[in-house]
Design a protein around this motif. Structure first.
Motif, PDB file in Angstrom:
ATOM      1  N   GLN A 189       4.935  35.485  34.548  1.00 49.35           N
ATOM      2  CA  GLN A 189       5.195  34.966  33.244  1.00 49.35           C
ATOM      3  C   GLN A 189       6.624  34.593  33.209  1.00 49.35           C
ATOM      4  OE1 GLN A 189       4.802  38.920  31.265  1.00 49.35           O
ATOM      5  NE2 GLN A 189       2.948  38.461  30.436  1.00 49.35           N
ATOM      6  N   GLN A 190       7.149  34.265  34.575  1.00 50.09           N
ATOM      7  CA  GLN A 190       8.340  33.716  35.001  1.00 50.09           C
ATOM      8  C   GLN A 190       9.508  34.302  34.134  1.00 50.09           C
ATOM      9  OE1 GLN A 190       8.438  29.153  35.151  1.00 50.09           O
ATOM     10  NE2 GLN A 190       6.233  29.366  33.943  1.00 50.09           N
ATOM     11  N   GLN A 191       9.287  35.812  34.095  1.00 50.26           N
ATOM     12  CA  GLN A 191      10.704  36.272  33.592  1.00 50.26           C
ATOM     13  C   GLN A 191      11.513  36.704  34.832  1.00 50.26           C
ATOM     14  OE1 GLN A 191       8.015  39.536  31.845  1.00 50.26           O
ATOM     15  NE2 GLN A 191       9.362  39.291  29.974  1.00 50.26           N
ATOM     16  N   THR A 192      11.020  36.234  36.012  1.00 48.61           N
ATOM     17  CA  THR A 192      11.746  36.347  37.397  1.00 48.61           C
ATOM     18  C   THR A 192      11.550  35.244  38.116  1.00 48.61           C
ATOM     19  OG1 THR A 192      10.199  37.383  38.697  1.00 48.61           O
ATOM     20  CG2 THR A 192      11.770  39.011  37.446  1.00 48.61           C
ATOM     21  N   ALA A 193      12.539  34.927  39.037  1.00 52.44           N
ATOM     22  CA  ALA A 193      12.114  33.691  39.915  1.00 52.44           C
ATOM     23  C   ALA A 193      11.722  34.084  41.229  1.00 52.44           C
ATOM     24  CB  ALA A 193      13.674  33.023  40.140  1.00 52.44           C
ATOM     25  N   MET A 194      11.694  35.366  41.452  1.00 51.65           N
ATOM     26  CA  MET A 194      11.440  35.989  43.024  1.00 51.65           C
ATOM     27  C   MET A 194      10.565  37.155  42.856  1.00 51.65           C
ATOM     28  SD  MET A 194      14.462  34.738  45.362  1.00 51.65           S
ATOM     29  CE  MET A 194      15.775  35.161  44.094  1.00 51.65           C
ATOM     30  N   VAL A 195       9.709  37.691  43.738  1.00 47.08           N
ATOM     31  CA  VAL A 195       9.149  39.049  43.534  1.00 47.08           C
ATOM     32  C   VAL A 195       8.909  39.442  44.945  1.00 47.08           C
ATOM     33  CG1 VAL A 195       6.871  38.129  43.561  1.00 47.08           C
ATOM     34  CG2 VAL A 195       7.276  40.468  42.865  1.00 47.08           C
ATOM     35  N   GLU A 223      13.706  37.977  28.335  1.00 44.51           N
ATOM     36  CA  GLU A 223      14.219  38.493  29.111  1.00 44.51           C
ATOM     37  C   GLU A 223      14.174  37.714  30.460  1.00 44.51           C
ATOM     38  OE1 GLU A 223      13.697  42.848  29.910  1.00 44.51           O
ATOM     39  OE2 GLU A 223      12.390  43.112  27.961  1.00 44.51           O
ATOM     40  N   PHE A 224      15.279  37.838  31.287  1.00 46.40           N
ATOM     41  CA  PHE A 224      15.136  37.043  32.894  1.00 46.40           C
ATOM     42  C   PHE A 224      15.891  37.839  33.857  1.00 46.40           C
ATOM     43  CE2 PHE A 224      16.643  34.362  35.911  1.00 46.40           C
ATOM     44  CZ  PHE A 224      15.458  33.821  36.533  1.00 46.40           C
ATOM     45  N   ASP A 225      15.473  37.928  35.099  1.00 44.78           N
ATOM     46  CA  ASP A 225      16.326  38.601  36.028  1.00 44.78           C
ATOM     47  C   ASP A 225      15.833  37.495  37.322  1.00 44.78           C
ATOM     48  OD1 ASP A 225      17.498  41.260  35.083  1.00 44.78           O
ATOM     49  OD2 ASP A 225      15.510  41.004  34.404  1.00 44.78           O
ATOM     50  N   PRO A 226      16.896  37.543  38.275  1.00 48.25           N
ATOM     51  CA  PRO A 226      16.326  36.574  39.483  1.00 48.25           C
ATOM     52  C   PRO A 226      15.081  37.412  40.379  1.00 48.25           C
ATOM     53  CG  PRO A 226      18.788  36.771  39.390  1.00 48.25           C
ATOM     54  CD  PRO A 226      18.317  37.517  38.242  1.00 48.25           C
TER      55      PRO A 226
END
Length: 522
Positions: free
Chosen positions: A327-333, A224-227
């Motif tokens: 875990q690099q499932q997103t690029a920003m938090v 899974e991935f989301d920005p």
């Protein structure tokens, strides 16, 4: 107000899980402090405890016969409320996140910290009073009259001065190509070279990340991935993003008259809002602009769902959001500058002893219509969270020792140690770069935090900066209502209503509630 407890609006307390917590948290503070055993109960999330342990060691070395007892607890806020109310089992110092301390002042439960604010500490430029060493934006934010007619004095201190906004994965940014062109900036296929400077750029970056989702999944081995991601259990951090955009559009120190609606709707500047001169402050045009910017990035009004984030974000804890990011499932938090230290245990997922990627904090991207300076350049504005609380109970066993410890924490050496160990700032006029030596250099994250602070033209805070104490309203001192106080459906409406409708409901709600708010503080 005299002789009566001041009624105040409840605040949202942070529920961040501990990181860097002391191994032994004792008995959760069920025993009161003993004479010459300075007992400090503190929130264990965020900045951790190492800086506090260092200060305790230094204090003991300079105070023969005194022991400092540190009791870390992720639930210290509720514990403190209970102990202050009962007057039993009190610690000498409490350190926690958002807390309605004003009510405790009216009940006589907090020690007057005038001695601390008036004390001198040593800096590289010589001795200076703590009250003058504090950043001007917050120096008077903890002053309050205990009852009508009494002098305003400081009752609490502020610990961190944490930039609120977006933390990003630099390697992922620099490896992402543009899928659309921007005249004079980049062409299709060019790689991103710096974080988004505007909200429109941020939307474009999210679109570019979505376009390379399959590549990122293959690269990271994730499914899974989301920005973006955020903690739905702490929606206050989403609001802090909006506060920043609100200030940019409305103008903080001066009205942003380049926006016609700012002048037409009235309500003053962003800083004027926090003094609550009338219900009209809830009609500021910056409120609608901020909500609109938020929806541009996060909301699909056609489906009434969040976009660019995992749909489960609405139920995420802070740990869930941080873990997904590491875990690099997103690029920003979404979060604050404390986040780097809070993620100490999860930044090295592959176990090689190094951070898995370069983590940095970006300058808050500028909303469309953001204020510009005399040179025509955008004024850089970040929101800084200054809601945490350090206090001494008036009935504490070691009140004078506790005051001396707070003074120690304001020494330049202590401030530098804090920033070295936490990667965030304290609200004082010190240069964090003075900590760099042959034996110590800041990492990329801390440097980004420091650079953002220094580059900011305006540090936005939830305080009526520039308003004299005698001109502060009772609502600003004791209540501080915000948009979801005026419009209780605010968070849910972000998914279902356009920004203009939400802003109208906020203003009408404030007009309706205003007499009640005034009655609550009288």
């Amino acid at each position: 107000m005299k002789g009566k407890a001041v009624k105040i609006c409840s605040l949202i307390f942070a529920g961040m899980l501990a990181a860097g917590c002391m191994a032994a948290c004792g008995d959760r503070g069920t025993t009161g402090a003993q004479e010459n055993v300075l007992t400090i109960r503190y929130f264990t999330g965020g900045t951790g405890s190492v800086w506090l342990e260092n200060a305790a060691e230094k204090f003991e070395a300079s105070h023969e016969g005194v022991t400092v007892k540190l009791e870390g607890d992720s639930g210290v806020t509720s514990l403190m409320q209970t102990q202050l109310t009962s007057g039993k089992d009190l610690a000498d110092i409490y350190m926690t996140n958002e807390f309605a301390w004003q009510e405790q002042v009216s009940m006589g439960r907090l020690a007057d910290l005038t001695d601390v604010y008036e004390a001198e500490v040593q800096t590289k430029d010589g001795p200076v009073k703590i009250k003058d060493y504090m950043l001007d934006e917050v120096a008077e934010s903890r002053y309050l009259s205990r009852y009508e007619g009494s002098p305003s004095v400081p009752w609490t201190m502020l610990m961190g001065f944490s930039q609120a906004g977006l933390v990003y994965n630099e390697e992922m940014l620099l490896s992402t190509p543009h899928t659309t062109a921007k005249a004079g900036e980049w062409d299709v296929g060019d790689l991103w070279t710096a974080p988004p400077e505007t909200v429109a750029d941020l939307v474009a970056y999210c679109n570019d990340l979505n376009a390379r989702e399959d590549e990122i999944l293959e690269m990271t081995g994730n499914t899974e991935f989301d920005p973006l991601t955020f903690s739905g259990n702490e929606p206050v951090w989403l609001q802090r993003l909006m506060y920043g955009w609100w200030g940019q559009y409305q103008g903080a120190e001066e009205l942003n008259t380049a926006n016609a609606d700012v002048a037409e709707q009235g309500g003053g500047t962003f800083f004027d809002f926090w003094n609550y001169g009338s219900a009209d402050v809830f009609n500021q045009a910056g409120i609608e602009a901020a909500i609109g910017a938020f929806q541009d990035v996060f909301v699909d009004l056609n489906t009434h769902q969040y976009k660019n984030v995992p749909l489960a974000s609405t139920s995420y804890s802070t740990y869930d959001a941080e873990r997904r990011f590491t875990q690099q499932q997103t690029a920003m938090v979404v979060g604050g500058a404390f986040i780097y230290n809070e993620m100490t245990g999860v930044r090295d997922v592959d176990g090689d002893g190094e951070d898995d990627f370069t983590m940095k904090m970006m300058m808050l991207p500028a909303v469309e219509g953001a204020q510009v300076g005399d040179d025509g350049e955008l004024l850089k504005m970040n929101l800084y969270n200054c809601e945490d609380v350090v206090l001494i109970p008036s009935q504490a066993t070691n009140v004078e020792l506790a005051k001396e410890f707070l003074i120690l924490l304001c020494e330049e050496e202590s401030l530098l140690d804090y920033t070295k160990l936490t990667s965030e700032l304290r609200p004082f006029k010190y240069d964090p770069m003075d900590a760099e030596t042959e034996d110590f250099e800041y990492g990329p994250f801390a440097l980004s935090v420091i650079e953002n602070f220094n580059a900011c033209d305006v540090h936005l805070v939830r305080c009526p900066v520039g308003t004299e104490m005698e001109e502060r309203t009772l609502i600003s001192l004791y209540s501080q209502p915000i948009w979801d106080t005026a419009y209780t459906s605010f968070t849910a409406s972000l998914l279902t209503q356009d920004a203009g409708t939400i802003a109208e409901n906020i203003y009408s709600g404030a007009q309706k509630e205003w007499p009640k708010w005034e009655a609550q503080v009288r």
